[in-house]
Design a protein around this motif. Structure first.
Motif, PDB file in Angstrom:
ATOM      1  N   MET A   1       0.977 -29.251 -31.345  1.00  0.00           N
ATOM      2  CA  MET A   1       0.009 -30.274 -30.984  1.00  0.00           C
ATOM      3  C   MET A   1      -0.906 -30.603 -32.170  1.00  0.00           C
ATOM      4  SD  MET A   1       0.414 -31.000 -27.595  1.00  0.00           S
ATOM      5  CE  MET A   1      -1.070 -31.465 -26.817  1.00  0.00           C
ATOM      6  N   HIS A   2      -1.238 -29.549 -32.971  1.00  0.00           N
ATOM      7  CA  HIS A   2      -2.119 -29.823 -34.100  1.00  0.00           C
ATOM      8  C   HIS A   2      -1.465 -30.749 -35.110  1.00  0.00           C
ATOM      9  CE1 HIS A   2      -4.818 -29.537 -37.438  1.00  0.00           C
ATOM     10  NE2 HIS A   2      -3.813 -29.119 -38.193  1.00  0.00           N
ATOM     11  N   ARG A   3      -0.195 -30.574 -35.355  1.00  0.00           N
ATOM     12  CA  ARG A   3       0.489 -31.418 -36.336  1.00  0.00           C
ATOM     13  C   ARG A   3       0.440 -32.888 -35.897  1.00  0.00           C
ATOM     14  NH1 ARG A   3       1.726 -27.956 -40.497  1.00  0.00           N
ATOM     15  NH2 ARG A   3       2.541 -25.985 -39.790  1.00  0.00           N
ATOM     16  N   VAL A   4       0.559 -33.131 -34.600  1.00  0.00           N
ATOM     17  CA  VAL A   4       0.472 -34.499 -34.090  1.00  0.00           C
ATOM     18  C   VAL A   4      -0.946 -35.043 -34.279  1.00  0.00           C
ATOM     19  CG1 VAL A   4       0.599 -35.920 -31.994  1.00  0.00           C
ATOM     20  CG2 VAL A   4       2.349 -34.195 -32.444  1.00  0.00           C
ATOM     21  N   THR A   5      -1.950 -34.253 -33.888  1.00  0.00           N
ATOM     22  CA  THR A   5      -3.332 -34.729 -34.024  1.00  0.00           C
ATOM     23  C   THR A   5      -3.701 -34.938 -35.485  1.00  0.00           C
ATOM     24  OG1 THR A   5      -4.263 -32.481 -34.015  1.00  0.00           O
ATOM     25  CG2 THR A   5      -4.083 -33.613 -31.892  1.00  0.00           C
ATOM     26  N   HIS A   6      -3.151 -34.099 -36.368  1.00  0.00           N
ATOM     27  CA  HIS A   6      -3.443 -34.255 -37.799  1.00  0.00           C
ATOM     28  C   HIS A   6      -2.870 -35.568 -38.334  1.00  0.00           C
ATOM     29  CE1 HIS A   6      -4.454 -33.061 -41.858  1.00  0.00           C
ATOM     30  NE2 HIS A   6      -3.216 -33.315 -42.239  1.00  0.00           N
ATOM     31  N   GLN A   7      -1.651 -35.888 -37.913  1.00  0.00           N
ATOM     32  CA  GLN A   7      -1.043 -37.151 -38.352  1.00  0.00           C
ATOM     33  C   GLN A   7      -1.851 -38.348 -37.850  1.00  0.00           C
ATOM     34  OE1 GLN A   7       1.437 -37.703 -40.493  1.00  0.00           O
ATOM     35  NE2 GLN A   7       1.527 -35.502 -40.847  1.00  0.00           N
ATOM     36  N   LEU A   8      -2.309 -38.271 -36.601  1.00  0.00           N
ATOM     37  CA  LEU A   8      -3.117 -39.359 -36.050  1.00  0.00           C
ATOM     38  C   LEU A   8      -4.480 -39.445 -36.735  1.00  0.00           C
ATOM     39  CD1 LEU A   8      -2.281 -38.927 -32.274  1.00  0.00           C
ATOM     40  CD2 LEU A   8      -1.516 -40.772 -33.783  1.00  0.00           C
ATOM     41  N   ARG A  15      -8.024 -42.184 -34.635  1.00  0.00           N
ATOM     42  CA  ARG A  15      -8.809 -40.946 -34.547  1.00  0.00           C
ATOM     43  C   ARG A  15      -9.260 -40.647 -33.126  1.00  0.00           C
ATOM     44  NH1 ARG A  15     -12.295 -40.182 -40.115  1.00  0.00           N
ATOM     45  NH2 ARG A  15     -10.453 -39.871 -41.399  1.00  0.00           N
ATOM     46  N   GLY A  16      -9.543 -41.665 -32.342  1.00  0.00           N
ATOM     47  CA  GLY A  16      -9.935 -41.454 -30.946  1.00  0.00           C
ATOM     48  C   GLY A  16      -8.817 -40.804 -30.140  1.00  0.00           C
ATOM     49  N   LEU A  17      -7.582 -41.290 -30.322  1.00  0.00           N
ATOM     50  CA  LEU A  17      -6.428 -40.702 -29.656  1.00  0.00           C
ATOM     51  C   LEU A  17      -6.223 -39.258 -30.119  1.00  0.00           C
ATOM     52  CD1 LEU A  17      -3.978 -40.973 -27.811  1.00  0.00           C
ATOM     53  CD2 LEU A  17      -2.729 -41.955 -29.761  1.00  0.00           C
ATOM     54  N   SER A  18      -6.459 -39.020 -31.398  1.00  0.00           N
ATOM     55  CA  SER A  18      -6.345 -37.666 -31.943  1.00  0.00           C
ATOM     56  C   SER A  18      -7.310 -36.702 -31.254  1.00  0.00           C
ATOM     57  CB  SER A  18      -6.618 -37.700 -33.446  1.00  0.00           C
ATOM     58  OG  SER A  18      -6.637 -36.408 -33.972  1.00  0.00           O
ATOM     59  N   LYS A  19      -8.531 -37.156 -31.009  1.00  0.00           N
ATOM     60  CA  LYS A  19      -9.524 -36.309 -30.341  1.00  0.00           C
ATOM     61  C   LYS A  19      -9.144 -36.038 -28.887  1.00  0.00           C
ATOM     62  CE  LYS A  19     -13.488 -37.584 -33.177  1.00  0.00           C
ATOM     63  NZ  LYS A  19     -14.826 -38.195 -33.168  1.00  0.00           N
ATOM     64  N   ILE A  20      -8.558 -37.016 -28.215  1.00  0.00           N
ATOM     65  CA  ILE A  20      -8.132 -36.825 -26.826  1.00  0.00           C
ATOM     66  C   ILE A  20      -7.019 -35.782 -26.750  1.00  0.00           C
ATOM     67  CG2 ILE A  20      -6.993 -37.947 -24.867  1.00  0.00           C
ATOM     68  CD1 ILE A  20      -8.577 -40.504 -25.670  1.00  0.00           C
ATOM     69  N   ILE A  21      -6.043 -35.891 -27.638  1.00  0.00           N
ATOM     70  CA  ILE A  21      -4.944 -34.913 -27.661  1.00  0.00           C
ATOM     71  C   ILE A  21      -5.475 -33.532 -28.013  1.00  0.00           C
ATOM     72  CG2 ILE A  21      -2.790 -34.276 -28.808  1.00  0.00           C
ATOM     73  CD1 ILE A  21      -2.218 -37.285 -29.072  1.00  0.00           C
ATOM     74  N   ARG A  22      -6.433 -33.461 -28.911  1.00  0.00           N
ATOM     75  CA  ARG A  22      -7.060 -32.184 -29.275  1.00  0.00           C
ATOM     76  C   ARG A  22      -7.715 -31.540 -28.057  1.00  0.00           C
ATOM     77  NH1 ARG A  22     -12.621 -31.771 -32.671  1.00  0.00           N
ATOM     78  NH2 ARG A  22     -12.994 -29.558 -32.373  1.00  0.00           N
ATOM     79  N   LEU A  23      -8.423 -32.317 -27.243  1.00  0.00           N
ATOM     80  CA  LEU A  23      -9.078 -31.782 -26.048  1.00  0.00           C
ATOM     81  C   LEU A  23      -8.051 -31.270 -25.037  1.00  0.00           C
ATOM     82  CD1 LEU A  23     -11.938 -34.374 -25.545  1.00  0.00           C
ATOM     83  CD2 LEU A  23     -12.141 -32.017 -26.344  1.00  0.00           C
ATOM     84  N   ILE A  24      -6.941 -31.990 -24.883  1.00  0.00           N
ATOM     85  CA  ILE A  24      -5.881 -31.548 -23.972  1.00  0.00           C
ATOM     86  C   ILE A  24      -5.277 -30.232 -24.482  1.00  0.00           C
ATOM     87  CG2 ILE A  24      -3.575 -32.093 -23.083  1.00  0.00           C
ATOM     88  CD1 ILE A  24      -4.499 -35.076 -23.135  1.00  0.00           C
ATOM     89  N   ALA A  25      -4.992 -30.169 -25.778  1.00  0.00           N
ATOM     90  CA  ALA A  25      -4.429 -28.949 -26.358  1.00  0.00           C
ATOM     91  C   ALA A  25      -5.398 -27.781 -26.216  1.00  0.00           C
ATOM     92  CB  ALA A  25      -4.084 -29.177 -27.831  1.00  0.00           C
ATOM     93  N   PRO A  35      -8.716 -31.772 -36.002  1.00  0.00           N
ATOM     94  CA  PRO A  35      -7.563 -32.520 -36.518  1.00  0.00           C
ATOM     95  C   PRO A  35      -7.523 -32.654 -38.045  1.00  0.00           C
ATOM     96  CG  PRO A  35      -8.529 -33.686 -34.675  1.00  0.00           C
ATOM     97  CD  PRO A  35      -9.442 -32.551 -34.998  1.00  0.00           C
ATOM     98  N   SER A  36      -8.649 -32.496 -38.736  1.00  0.00           N
ATOM     99  CA  SER A  36      -8.621 -32.636 -40.193  1.00  0.00           C
ATOM    100  C   SER A  36      -8.182 -31.360 -40.902  1.00  0.00           C
ATOM    101  CB  SER A  36      -9.997 -33.066 -40.711  1.00  0.00           C
ATOM    102  OG  SER A  36     -10.930 -32.013 -40.557  1.00  0.00           O
ATOM    103  N   ALA A  37      -7.988 -30.259 -40.162  1.00  0.00           N
ATOM    104  CA  ALA A  37      -7.540 -29.005 -40.779  1.00  0.00           C
ATOM    105  C   ALA A  37      -6.105 -29.154 -41.272  1.00  0.00           C
ATOM    106  CB  ALA A  37      -7.642 -27.867 -39.776  1.00  0.00           C
ATOM    107  N   VAL A  38      -5.822 -28.528 -42.431  1.00  0.00           N
ATOM    108  CA  VAL A  38      -4.495 -28.597 -43.045  1.00  0.00           C
ATOM    109  C   VAL A  38      -3.892 -27.203 -43.033  1.00  0.00           C
ATOM    110  CG1 VAL A  38      -3.210 -29.143 -45.143  1.00  0.00           C
ATOM    111  CG2 VAL A  38      -5.210 -30.506 -44.514  1.00  0.00           C
ATOM    112  N   PHE A  39      -2.660 -27.078 -42.530  1.00  0.00           N
ATOM    113  CA  PHE A  39      -1.975 -25.796 -42.431  1.00  0.00           C
ATOM    114  C   PHE A  39      -0.777 -25.754 -43.351  1.00  0.00           C
ATOM    115  CE2 PHE A  39      -4.310 -25.849 -38.552  1.00  0.00           C
ATOM    116  CZ  PHE A  39      -4.508 -24.526 -38.197  1.00  0.00           C
ATOM    117  N   GLY A  40      -0.523 -24.570 -43.936  1.00  0.00           N
ATOM    118  CA  GLY A  40       0.729 -24.325 -44.630  1.00  0.00           C
ATOM    119  C   GLY A  40       1.784 -24.009 -43.585  1.00  0.00           C
TER     120      GLY A  40
END
Length: 162
Positions: A1-8, A15-25, A35-40
């Motif tokens: 889910m994070h990878r999707v929110t990061h792309q959005l 960004r609004g859709l990204s925040k909604i998905i983040r809240l669901i996750a 959503p702005s966090a970057v993972f290896g």
């Protein structure tokens, strides 16, 4: 889910859709990742309940994060970037403050509060965290193995000392 929110999050229009998905996750997993966090790749969040990863965080590859860890907690003003190196382990309940740089191959103990930068290859424990190089913690790293110590080890196939 994070990878999707990061792309959005990368596109300002979604960004609004990204925040909604983040809240669901967050409601499904009890893990809050901005959503702005970057993972290896890969990053493992083990028993993730209570994990919080704040904005402007960069986490390196092969990093292990245990339950209740907080990364990029409020500790300094402004959009400071918190960087966690590769091959790190962050223990249960540990807190890494915003703007801290953690080197590669570091272990952060349970409930430690990291407020200063950590060099590569170290272990940090305590509140506030104090760190030691792994080389000073490993008695075998500085020279050859003591033969007398090896003679005290149990023989293979037995449960008793010689």
């Amino acid at each position: 889910m994070h990878r999707v929110t990061h792309q959005l999050w990368q596109r300002k229009t979604t960004r609004g859709l990204s925040k909604i998905i983040r809240l669901i996750a967050r409601s499904l997993t009890q893990i809050d990742i901005h959503p702005s966090a970057v993972f290896g790749s890969p990053v493992l969040i083990d028993h993730g309940t209570g994990v919080v990863i704040g904005p402007n965080t960069v986490i390196g590859s092969r990093t292990l994060i245990y339950q209740g860890a907080t990364i990029a907690a409020a500790g300094s003003a402004g959009p400071a970037t918190t960087v966690i190196g590769s091959d790190c382990m962050i223990g249960s309940g540990a807190t890494v403050l915003r703007g801290v740089q953690v080197g590669s191959r570091c272990n952060i103990g349970a409930n430690a509060v990291v407020a200063t930068d950590l060099p590569d290859n170290c272990v940090a424990v305590g509140v506030p965290a104090q760190f030691k190089s792994r080389d000073t913690l490993n008695p075998f790293s500085s020279g050859p193995v003591d033969a007398g110590l090896l003679l005290q080890l149990p023989r293979p196939g037995t449960n008793r000392h010689p």
